[in-house]
Design a protein around this motif. Structure first.
Motif, PDB file in Angstrom:
ATOM      1  N   PRO A  64      15.886  22.495 -11.983  1.00  0.00           N
ATOM      2  CA  PRO A  64      16.228  22.430 -13.392  1.00  0.00           C
ATOM      3  C   PRO A  64      16.308  21.003 -13.906  1.00  0.00           C
ATOM      4  O   PRO A  64      16.261  20.037 -13.136  1.00  0.00           O
ATOM      5  CB  PRO A  64      17.619  23.059 -13.427  1.00  0.00           C
ATOM      6  N   ALA A  65      16.464  20.914 -15.216  1.00  0.00           N
ATOM      7  CA  ALA A  65      16.841  19.680 -15.894  1.00  0.00           C
ATOM      8  C   ALA A  65      17.711  20.089 -17.065  1.00  0.00           C
ATOM      9  O   ALA A  65      17.647  21.243 -17.519  1.00  0.00           O
ATOM     10  CB  ALA A  65      15.618  18.918 -16.373  1.00  0.00           C
ATOM     11  N   ILE A  66      18.518  19.172 -17.534  1.00  0.00           N
ATOM     12  CA  ILE A  66      19.307  19.443 -18.726  1.00  0.00           C
ATOM     13  C   ILE A  66      19.176  18.289 -19.704  1.00  0.00           C
ATOM     14  O   ILE A  66      18.858  17.157 -19.315  1.00  0.00           O
ATOM     15  CB  ILE A  66      20.809  19.665 -18.416  1.00  0.00           C
ATOM     16  N   ALA A  67      19.398  18.605 -20.960  1.00  0.00           N
ATOM     17  CA  ALA A  67      19.581  17.599 -22.004  1.00  0.00           C
ATOM     18  C   ALA A  67      20.930  17.891 -22.642  1.00  0.00           C
ATOM     19  O   ALA A  67      21.197  19.024 -23.056  1.00  0.00           O
ATOM     20  CB  ALA A  67      18.469  17.668 -23.037  1.00  0.00           C
ATOM     21  N   ASP A  68      21.783  16.871 -22.694  1.00  0.00           N
ATOM     22  CA  ASP A  68      23.142  17.065 -23.180  1.00  0.00           C
ATOM     23  C   ASP A  68      23.572  15.833 -23.961  1.00  0.00           C
ATOM     24  O   ASP A  68      23.841  14.784 -23.373  1.00  0.00           O
ATOM     25  CB  ASP A  68      24.086  17.300 -22.000  1.00  0.00           C
ATOM     26  N   ASP A  69      23.592  15.974 -25.271  1.00  0.00           N
ATOM     27  CA  ASP A  69      23.996  14.864 -26.137  1.00  0.00           C
ATOM     28  C   ASP A  69      23.204  13.593 -25.836  1.00  0.00           C
ATOM     29  O   ASP A  69      23.760  12.489 -25.756  1.00  0.00           O
ATOM     30  CB  ASP A  69      25.498  14.576 -25.983  1.00  0.00           C
ATOM     31  N   GLY A  70      21.901  13.758 -25.668  1.00  0.00           N
ATOM     32  CA  GLY A  70      21.031  12.615 -25.437  1.00  0.00           C
ATOM     33  C   GLY A  70      20.885  12.213 -23.986  1.00  0.00           C
ATOM     34  O   GLY A  70      20.056  11.352 -23.662  1.00  0.00           O
ATOM     35  N   LEU A  71      21.677  12.796 -23.097  1.00  0.00           N
ATOM     36  CA  LEU A  71      21.584  12.505 -21.668  1.00  0.00           C
ATOM     37  C   LEU A  71      20.702  13.540 -20.991  1.00  0.00           C
ATOM     38  O   LEU A  71      20.881  14.746 -21.183  1.00  0.00           O
ATOM     39  CB  LEU A  71      22.978  12.537 -21.032  1.00  0.00           C
ATOM     40  N   VAL A  72      19.741  13.080 -20.199  1.00  0.00           N
ATOM     41  CA  VAL A  72      18.868  13.968 -19.430  1.00  0.00           C
ATOM     42  C   VAL A  72      19.181  13.777 -17.949  1.00  0.00           C
ATOM     43  O   VAL A  72      19.203  12.645 -17.459  1.00  0.00           O
ATOM     44  CB  VAL A  72      17.383  13.690 -19.713  1.00  0.00           C
ATOM     45  N   ILE A  73      19.445  14.874 -17.247  1.00  0.00           N
ATOM     46  CA  ILE A  73      19.689  14.851 -15.808  1.00  0.00           C
ATOM     47  C   ILE A  73      18.787  15.899 -15.165  1.00  0.00           C
ATOM     48  O   ILE A  73      18.613  16.986 -15.711  1.00  0.00           O
ATOM     49  CB  ILE A  73      21.159  15.152 -15.472  1.00  0.00           C
ATOM     50  N   ASP A  74      18.241  15.575 -13.994  1.00  0.00           N
ATOM     51  CA  ASP A  74      17.250  16.486 -13.421  1.00  0.00           C
ATOM     52  C   ASP A  74      17.485  16.871 -11.963  1.00  0.00           C
ATOM     53  O   ASP A  74      16.603  17.422 -11.330  1.00  0.00           O
ATOM     54  CB  ASP A  74      15.840  15.885 -13.554  1.00  0.00           C
ATOM     55  N   GLU A  75      18.637  16.644 -11.398  1.00  0.00           N
ATOM     56  CA  GLU A  75      18.946  17.119 -10.050  1.00  0.00           C
ATOM     57  C   GLU A  75      20.016  18.199 -10.163  1.00  0.00           C
ATOM     58  O   GLU A  75      21.085  17.971 -10.731  1.00  0.00           O
ATOM     59  CB  GLU A  75      19.425  15.981  -9.157  1.00  0.00           C
ATOM     60  N   SER A  76      19.763  19.373  -9.581  1.00  0.00           N
ATOM     61  CA  SER A  76      20.636  20.523  -9.819  1.00  0.00           C
ATOM     62  C   SER A  76      22.079  20.264  -9.411  1.00  0.00           C
ATOM     63  O   SER A  76      23.015  20.614 -10.147  1.00  0.00           O
ATOM     64  CB  SER A  76      20.097  21.755  -9.090  1.00  0.00           C
ATOM     65  N   LEU A  77      22.298  19.675  -8.248  1.00  0.00           N
ATOM     66  CA  LEU A  77      23.670  19.446  -7.796  1.00  0.00           C
ATOM     67  C   LEU A  77      24.352  18.371  -8.627  1.00  0.00           C
ATOM     68  O   LEU A  77      25.557  18.452  -8.900  1.00  0.00           O
ATOM     69  CB  LEU A  77      23.686  19.088  -6.314  1.00  0.00           C
ATOM     70  N   ALA A  78      23.601  17.366  -9.035  1.00  0.00           N
ATOM     71  CA  ALA A  78      24.169  16.355  -9.932  1.00  0.00           C
ATOM     72  C   ALA A  78      24.552  16.983 -11.264  1.00  0.00           C
ATOM     73  O   ALA A  78      25.582  16.626 -11.861  1.00  0.00           O
ATOM     74  CB  ALA A  78      23.166  15.220 -10.149  1.00  0.00           C
ATOM     75  N   ILE A  79      23.741  17.927 -11.729  1.00  0.00           N
ATOM     76  CA  ILE A  79      24.027  18.589 -13.009  1.00  0.00           C
ATOM     77  C   ILE A  79      25.324  19.391 -12.925  1.00  0.00           C
ATOM     78  O   ILE A  79      26.179  19.314 -13.812  1.00  0.00           O
ATOM     79  CB  ILE A  79      22.860  19.498 -13.421  1.00  0.00           C
ATOM     80  N   THR A  80      25.488  20.168 -11.860  1.00  0.00           N
ATOM     81  CA  THR A  80      26.702  20.983 -11.751  1.00  0.00           C
ATOM     82  C   THR A  80      27.937  20.092 -11.664  1.00  0.00           C
ATOM     83  O   THR A  80      28.967  20.385 -12.280  1.00  0.00           O
ATOM     84  CB  THR A  80      26.641  21.922 -10.535  1.00  0.00           C
ATOM     85  N   LEU A  81      27.843  19.007 -10.911  1.00  0.00           N
ATOM     86  CA  LEU A  81      28.978  18.083 -10.796  1.00  0.00           C
ATOM     87  C   LEU A  81      29.286  17.428 -12.134  1.00  0.00           C
ATOM     88  O   LEU A  81      30.456  17.283 -12.524  1.00  0.00           O
ATOM     89  CB  LEU A  81      28.683  17.021  -9.735  1.00  0.00           C
ATOM     90  N   TYR A  82      28.239  17.054 -12.846  1.00  0.00           N
ATOM     91  CA  TYR A  82      28.413  16.430 -14.154  1.00  0.00           C
ATOM     92  C   TYR A  82      29.094  17.384 -15.138  1.00  0.00           C
ATOM     93  O   TYR A  82      30.043  17.011 -15.836  1.00  0.00           O
ATOM     94  CB  TYR A  82      27.058  15.982 -14.699  1.00  0.00           C
ATOM     95  N   LEU A  83      28.612  18.613 -15.190  1.00  0.00           N
ATOM     96  CA  LEU A  83      29.171  19.572 -16.144  1.00  0.00           C
ATOM     97  C   LEU A  83      30.641  19.872 -15.832  1.00  0.00           C
ATOM     98  O   LEU A  83      31.474  19.961 -16.746  1.00  0.00           O
ATOM     99  CB  LEU A  83      28.350  20.858 -16.146  1.00  0.00           C
ATOM    100  N   ALA A  84      30.966  20.019 -14.552  1.00  0.00           N
ATOM    101  CA  ALA A  84      32.351  20.278 -14.185  1.00  0.00           C
ATOM    102  C   ALA A  84      33.235  19.083 -14.532  1.00  0.00           C
ATOM    103  O   ALA A  84      34.352  19.242 -15.044  1.00  0.00           O
ATOM    104  CB  ALA A  84      32.451  20.609 -12.698  1.00  0.00           C
ATOM    105  N   ARG A  85      32.734  17.884 -14.261  1.00  0.00           N
ATOM    106  CA  ARG A  85      33.520  16.682 -14.562  1.00  0.00           C
ATOM    107  C   ARG A  85      33.714  16.529 -16.073  1.00  0.00           C
ATOM    108  O   ARG A  85      34.796  16.164 -16.549  1.00  0.00           O
ATOM    109  CB  ARG A  85      32.797  15.461 -13.999  1.00  0.00           C
ATOM    110  N   LYS A  86      32.678  16.817 -16.850  1.00  0.00           N
ATOM    111  CA  LYS A  86      32.761  16.646 -18.299  1.00  0.00           C
ATOM    112  C   LYS A  86      33.706  17.652 -18.939  1.00  0.00           C
ATOM    113  O   LYS A  86      34.519  17.286 -19.811  1.00  0.00           O
ATOM    114  CB  LYS A  86      31.373  16.772 -18.927  1.00  0.00           C
ATOM    115  N   HIS A  87      33.621  18.901 -18.516  1.00  0.00           N
ATOM    116  CA  HIS A  87      34.327  19.962 -19.225  1.00  0.00           C
ATOM    117  C   HIS A  87      35.645  20.362 -18.563  1.00  0.00           C
ATOM    118  O   HIS A  87      36.455  21.055 -19.179  1.00  0.00           O
ATOM    119  CB  HIS A  87      33.422  21.178 -19.392  1.00  0.00           C
TER     120      HIS A  87
END
Length: 218
Positions: A64-87
């Motif tokens: 996967p990849a995500i776009a979130d408020d102008g930030l693009v991340i493309d590693e699945s485990l990094a994305i899950t960690l980022y989302l948990a940390r943010k929210h």
């Protein structure tokens, strides 16, 4: 708004599960793996991982990849960690100690477990599980998994979850990697604490919703 690129039948499942656990509003852009398309260059082909419009999002050509408020991340485990940390919330680390354990378990699973479990799931995805080559691939993967799964089973024999005494993003990341090996029922029967933990994780409403959407993709 959060945008998630990728189909549910991929590593994007981790990201969709995380978003559902967090109760996030998101847009799903169903980018499919190029290898799953018979004619990816056809004019009517769906958007896929090697399509120019997706490569503009992730030049690596993977979901996967995500776009979130102008930030693009493309590693699945990094994305899950980022989302948990943010929210935040209960699936996020609550202390620095927990954050260290979340990171350690996630990186452990990525380096010690997934290189082998993914070979199992690919053998089945490619219809090779009954061939000589497929059986050998699965056999080697099972052998390589014995040490890490023994460690995980020992930990879960004394703890219901990986850290914090509750389900966290660490459990989500690791159980999604373990899921690739669940086809090997005779092998996984050697790790009863893991199987009990998998059942606990898979009882969660967000997981059930993610899997329902995954199955609906056909």
């Amino acid at each position: 708004m959060l945008t998630i690129y990728g189909v549910y039948q991929s590593r994007a499942s981790r990201v969709y599960w995380t978003a559902l656990e967090l109760g996030l509003d998101f847009e799903s852009v169903p980018v499919i793996q190029t290898r799953r398309l018979p004619q990816p260059v056809a004019p009517d082909a769906p958007i896929h991982t090697h399509a120019a419009e997706f490569l503009a999002i992730n030049p690596n050509g993977h979901i996967p990849a995500i776009a979130d408020d102008g930030l693009v991340i493309d590693e699945s485990l990094a994305i899950t960690l980022y989302l948990a940390r943010k929210h935040g919330g209960p699936i996020a680390a609550d202390t620095l100690r927990e954050e260290g354990e979340v990171l350690a378990w996630t990186f452990w699973a990525a380096t010690e477990v997934e290189p082998h479990t993914v070979k199992i799931v690919f053998a089945y995805d490619d219809g090779l599980e009954a061939t000589e080559g497929g059986r050998e691939t699965i056999s080697v993967a099972r052998r390589m998994l014995k040490r890490p799964l023994t460690r995980l089973n020992d930990h879960l024999g004394e703890n219901d979850y990986l850290t914090g005494g509750r389900f966290t993003v660490a459990d989500l990341n690791v159980v999604e990697i373990i899921r690739y090996a669940l086809s090997e029922t005779d092998f996984m029967a050697n790790y009863p604490a893991i199987l009990a933990w998998v059942a606990r994780c898979h009882e969660r409403p967000a997981f059930r919703e993610m899997m329902a959407r995954r199955k609906a993709e056909g």
